[in-house]
Design an enzyme around this catalytic site. Sequence first.
Site, PDB file in Angstrom:
ATOM      1  N   LEU A   9      -9.190  -4.604 -11.731  1.00  0.00           N
ATOM      2  CA  LEU A   9      -8.864  -3.231 -11.353  1.00  0.00           C
ATOM      3  C   LEU A   9      -7.734  -3.238 -10.329  1.00  0.00           C
ATOM      4  O   LEU A   9      -7.864  -3.827  -9.260  1.00  0.00           O
ATOM      5  CB  LEU A   9     -10.088  -2.537 -10.766  1.00  0.00           C
ATOM      6  N   ALA A  11      -5.381  -0.219 -10.107  1.00  0.00           N
ATOM      7  CA  ALA A  11      -4.652   1.043 -10.254  1.00  0.00           C
ATOM      8  C   ALA A  11      -4.608   1.852  -8.964  1.00  0.00           C
ATOM      9  O   ALA A  11      -3.816   2.781  -8.829  1.00  0.00           O
ATOM     10  CB  ALA A  11      -5.291   1.878 -11.360  1.00  0.00           C
ATOM     11  N   ARG A  16      -4.477   3.379   2.549  1.00  0.00           N
ATOM     12  CA  ARG A  16      -4.539   2.889   3.928  1.00  0.00           C
ATOM     13  C   ARG A  16      -3.502   1.804   4.237  1.00  0.00           C
ATOM     14  O   ARG A  16      -3.309   1.449   5.385  1.00  0.00           O
ATOM     15  CB  ARG A  16      -5.964   2.373   4.226  1.00  0.00           C
TER      16      ARG A  16
END
Length: 453
Positions: A9, A11, A16
Amino acid sequence: MKNLSVIILAAGEGTRMKSDTPKVLHKVSGAAMLERVLNAVSGLKPEKVCVVVGHGAQQVKKEFSDRNIIFVHQAKQLGSGHAVIQVRKVLSKYKGNILILCGDAPLIKQETLKDLLSFHIRQDIDATVLSAEIDNPFSYGRIVRQPSGQVSGIVEEKDAQPLQKRIKEVNSGIYCFKSQKLWNSLKKINNKNNKGEYYLTDTISILSCSGASIGAYKIKGFEEILGINSRIDLAKAEKLLNKRVVEKVMIEGVTVIDPENTYISPEAKIGRDTIIYPGTIIECDTEIGHSSIVGPNCLIRSSKIGSGCVIRTSFIYDSILHDNVKIGPFAHIRPGTVIKEDARIGNFTEVKKSIVGRGSKVSHLAYIGDTELGSDINIGAGAITCNYDGVNKHKTQIGDGSFVGSNVNLVAPVRIGKNVLIAAGSTITEDVPSGSLAIARSRQTVKPRKKRG
Ligand code: UD1
Ligand code: CA
């Protein structure tokens, strides 16, 4: 590995980080976070590797275009569960195990992933989550267990009850699912939570309620699962990975005087009995032989350094140094340079795209660019090659055994033969044949000094 596919993952925006660069392209020990995760995964030899991209997708794809990866686009970042759902069409016919990782947790080791997989396969579990205990679990999802110890779900920081917030066992963001169990449970997730996201973590409680078997493979220490969400986390990861690498080279027989202030790339190789002084940074796939001395305060990138070399307070990029070469202090060795055995490059000397032959010395304040130096040459202090005419670069050649006096300008293109002596202060614009003496400076005149006043 058969029956294994991987989803990473990547994406998320990484808000931050406050950056124009997608989070997974930020580097840890010289390689993008996503590259570190891909490297850990590649040793498992999965059938397919799918990377979910979204924020900064073009940049991420470009960076990894040479890899055998299936990129899957997640147009809107609606959560980690939503991200995995995007991969379903790619893996729909796939029946094996699916390993899911986050692109923002770059410290995971390949061996740990192998251990997780064998735990998952040996015990025939439907969904296994990799977990670890953290003293300060803030921001991680907590592993919720029943009194029996059985894992019943994962609760995110923002949704956790005060008692759950005290749980120190956290979700690494790395899981292994039997594929059908994953797709079936993802059909049931929703975004009714405090973040308004489709959480991948909700699949665990959904599967648990449906009677599926859930495992948690808990590892010692939290270092490997550190998730990078801010620049502060990034600096922590850099320190941790560096510690791992520096300890490894010390175990292999390298002396590192000050491990905290020495940075060594995981891709670098260093031979036994080499000593590294503080403030040294060894980047990329640099190789250093045995019994060399490096530092203090050197930066060496993508270079090959021989054995028995001494390199003091210098920068070396994309160059090759043979054995017993001495460099510095304060030398700058720029890309494309080859320095052969026993040669010496001294203080305040810059060498660019040049060959320095065996035993040759360029000891002080010189510039050698686009030059081929033979062996046993001496270049005097302040001598330079004038390799650039403002438009083009030109070459200088100097034969074996020649002596170039101090403050000589060698205006390229120019060829100096073997055993030539060039007088100090000369500006040489024409070729000098072997065995000759060249003087190219105005003769000194001495006159009586006029009396003042
Ligand atoms: C996530 C886990 C948390 C775990 C932590 C470990 C969830 C809901 N929570 O939290 O339990 O302890 O990782 O580091 O999964 N991503 C997408 N698309 C999205 C959202 C996220 O691809 O729409 C990717 C991100 O790029 C990132 C990963 O998923 O690589 C995790 O997302 P992030 O927002 O960082 O989740 P955390 O809050 O860290
Ligand atoms: Ca994260």
